[in-house]
Design an enzyme around this catalytic site. Structure first.
Site, PDB file in Angstrom:
ATOM      1  N   SER A 248     -66.895 -44.286 -83.851  1.00 37.71           N
ATOM      2  CA  SER A 248     -65.445 -43.717 -82.370  1.00 37.71           C
ATOM      3  C   SER A 248     -67.087 -43.160 -82.104  1.00 37.71           C
ATOM      4  O   SER A 248     -66.270 -42.389 -80.499  1.00 37.71           O
ATOM      5  CB  SER A 248     -64.558 -43.444 -83.039  1.00 37.71           C
ATOM      6  OG  SER A 248     -64.924 -42.539 -83.583  1.00 37.71           O
TER       7      SER A 248
ATOM      8  N   LYS B  92     -67.990 -34.156 -79.950  1.00 39.98           N
ATOM      9  CA  LYS B  92     -66.707 -35.105 -79.376  1.00 39.98           C
ATOM     10  C   LYS B  92     -65.445 -34.682 -79.500  1.00 39.98           C
ATOM     11  O   LYS B  92     -65.016 -32.605 -79.484  1.00 39.98           O
ATOM     12  CB  LYS B  92     -66.718 -35.849 -81.321  1.00 39.98           C
ATOM     13  CG  LYS B  92     -65.892 -36.415 -80.873  1.00 39.98           C
ATOM     14  CD  LYS B  92     -65.969 -37.616 -81.951  1.00 39.98           C
ATOM     15  CE  LYS B  92     -64.929 -38.930 -82.808  1.00 39.98           C
ATOM     16  NZ  LYS B  92     -65.775 -39.448 -83.691  1.00 39.98           N
TER      17      LYS B  92
ATOM     18  N   SER C 135     -67.924 -43.845 -88.980  1.00 40.78           N
ATOM     19  CA  SER C 135     -67.739 -42.943 -86.958  1.00 40.78           C
ATOM     20  C   SER C 135     -68.980 -42.263 -86.400  1.00 40.78           C
ATOM     21  O   SER C 135     -69.613 -41.884 -85.069  1.00 40.78           O
ATOM     22  CB  SER C 135     -66.885 -42.764 -86.333  1.00 40.78           C
ATOM     23  OG  SER C 135     -65.557 -43.185 -85.963  1.00 40.78           O
TER      24      SER C 135
HETATM   25  N1  GLN Z   1     -64.603 -47.765 -87.391  1.00 36.50           N
HETATM   26  C1  GLN Z   1     -63.914 -47.142 -88.509  1.00 36.50           C
HETATM   27  C2  GLN Z   1     -62.383 -47.016 -87.876  1.00 36.50           C
HETATM   28  O1  GLN Z   1     -61.743 -47.856 -86.527  1.00 36.50           O
HETATM   29  C3  GLN Z   1     -63.978 -45.444 -88.006  1.00 36.50           C
HETATM   30  C4  GLN Z   1     -63.807 -44.558 -87.701  1.00 36.50           C
HETATM   31  C5  GLN Z   1     -64.161 -43.459 -88.047  1.00 36.50           C
HETATM   32  O2  GLN Z   1     -65.082 -43.052 -88.816  1.00 36.50           O
HETATM   33  N2  GLN Z   1     -63.420 -42.347 -87.168  1.00 36.50           N
HETATM   34  O3  GLN Z   1     -61.564 -46.674 -88.369  1.00 36.50           O
END
Ligand code: GLN
Length: 471
Positions: A145, A70, A169
């Site tokens: 994400s 990532k 994410s």
């Molecule tokens: N979707 C969640 C957010 O927008 C989790 C994101 C993540 O785990 N990095 O914060």
């Protein structure tokens, strides 16, 4: 092909890491334009690494395995953008511990994967480098994400990848794309070299096509790191060892709060069916309650933005990446660089976080959220006195259409309703594919366990994987 099969083939000399890499690179050439799963590729670096690996005679757990990381993890000499314009062109000055461990284990890192900007999002659509498409159906989101990390494994562009999970994410995109994704216990994998979003929640973990492959990657990336002060100093384990022991005698808890309103019927059916099958295979099933679940999203959206607002203060247009050309003096340059460099979702989080931490509101929001966080933790502590693992859906829906929730942040935030509590408590969670819905889209099932129960989680997941591969 799995990681296990490929590493065996390369170790026994049936194929070289270089030949194998070539196949994967041409695969990426064909699919990248359509999926947009990578922000950058380091082909030449990868080719050199594969040549180096081919000179090593010893067997290595990830020998020659094509891998993706990532784009919020450092790999020295390559660009790290976090999916943001503000870090466009920023070159990593060092390599993250988890990434270094991959390379030492023989993995060939091909590129950095697309992601929601600063890991804020559940659809991949907040990336400044365009959305990633779901390989199962390119009109749909891959989840987020860690969008590109999930999509690249699903599309066979790589055999494994790393993502980060702050509120879901890793698990949510794994569910959307139909791959395995594991968020380890907080502290099991070093965060050194992971760009911070919300430091008390962030954790690095693997994506892979199979449960065993995820366990192989966890073997490599876990372990104490003096460079991360929250890293756990515990003995190394072999997470593949007990994986095939089955579920006989294991107790699975079904949390009533995760099966109610808002959950799509087809996902509820898959979970219910899976639970029945586990019971037939000798597992015991119990209903459990995690009564504070209803406060998890609200709590997360205080704690995570608060930490993010502090962590993102460092992007001032001077030290990293993007600098505005439209300013005449220093303060204006800070302001313009941030205005032009950050996207709307990141700005929304910085605003919420700054507000929640400001004098007069700190007690009412931040301190209160921390107290609720403790209650959520205690829910798990109680539940894990009675059960080995908690089984639930990973997300309330399967992959939605690109654009469908983009202008409705609250709906987007609710995608993580079943994954966020894990991060607040620090316990591990895994998502694995469990069939499809009526539209043929992957359904993800989540297994959650007590602190450092990754062995149990992987064993349970392997058993569920077996059920679905049989039918
Ligand atoms: N979707 C969640 C957010 O927008 C989790 C994101 C993540 O785990 N990095 O914060």
């Amino acid at each position: 092909m799995t990681i296990k099969e490929t590493a065996d083939k390369i170790s026994s000399g049936k194929i070289s890491a270089s030949e194998n890499l070539k196949k994967y690179l041409s695969g990426i050439d064909e699919s990248q334009a359509q999926l947009n799963s990578f922000i950058s590729l380091s082909k030449e670096r990868a080719i050199k690494k594969a040549e180096e690996v081919d000179k090593i005679s010893a067997d290595l757990p990830l020998k020659g395995i094509p891998f993706a990381v990532k784009d919020n993890m450092m790999l020295e000499g390559t660009q790290t953008t976090c999916g943001s314009k503000i870090l466009k062109g920023y070159t990593s000055p060092y390599t993250a511990t988890a990434v270094e461990k991959l390379e030492r284990a023989g993995a060939i890192i091909i590129g950095k994967t697309n992601m929601d900007e600063f890991a804020m999002g559940s659809s991949g659509e907040t990336s400044a480098y365009g959305p990633t498409k779901n390989p199962v159906d390119i009109t749909r989101i891959p989840g987020g994400s860690s969008s590109g990390s999930a999509a690249s494994v699903k599309a066979g562009q790589v055999l494994g990848s790393l993502g980060s999970d702050t509120g879901g994410s890793i698990r949510q995109p794994a569910a959307m794309c139909g791959v395995v994704g594991l968020k380890p216990t907080y502290g099991l994998v070093s965060r050194y070299g992971l760009v911070a979003f919300a430091s008390s929640l962030d954790q690095i973990g693997p994506f892979a096509a199979t449960v065993e492959d995820a366990a192989i990657i966890l073997n490599v990336i876990s372990g104490y790191d003096p460079k991360d002060s929250t890293s756990l100093d515990i003995a190394k384990k072999d997470y593949t060892k007990d994986i095939n022991k089955g579920v006989e005698g294991m107790v699975f808890g079904v949390p009533e709060e995760y099966m109610g309103e808002g959950l799509s019927d087809s996902i509820r059916e898959r979970v219910t069916e899976t639970v029945k099958e586990l019971e037939k295979n000798g597992a015991k099933i119990k209903r459990v309650s995690l009564p504070h679940t209803k406060y998890a999203v609200a709590t997360y959206y205080i704690v995570a933005p608060a930490e993010a607002s502090a962590n993102l203060a460092r992007y001032d247009g001077v030290k990293y990446g993007y600098r505005s050309d439209n300013a005449d003096e220093l303060i204006e340059e800070y302001i313009k660089s941030r205005q032009e460099g950050f996207g709307p979702e990141v700005k929304r989080r910085i605003r919420i976080g700054t507000y929640a931490l400001s004098a007069g509101y700190y007690e009412a929001y931040y301190v209160k959220a921390q107290k609720v966080r403790t209650l959520i933790k205690q829910d798990y502590e109680k539940a894990f006195k009675e059960v080995d693992l908690i089984i639930s859906p990973t997300s309330p829906t399967t992959a939605f259409k690109l654009g469908e929730k983009f202008n409705d942040p609250l709906q987007m935030y609710l995608s993580d309703i079943y994954t966020i509590s894990c991060n607040l408590a620090g316990v591990p969670g895994l998502s694995l594919p469990a069939g499809t819905d009526s539209a043929g889209l992957p359904v993800g099932i989540q297994l959650t366990g007590d602190y450092l129960s990754e062995e149990k989680i992987l064993r349970g997941a392997r058993a569920i994987e077996g059920l679905y591969n049989k039918s």
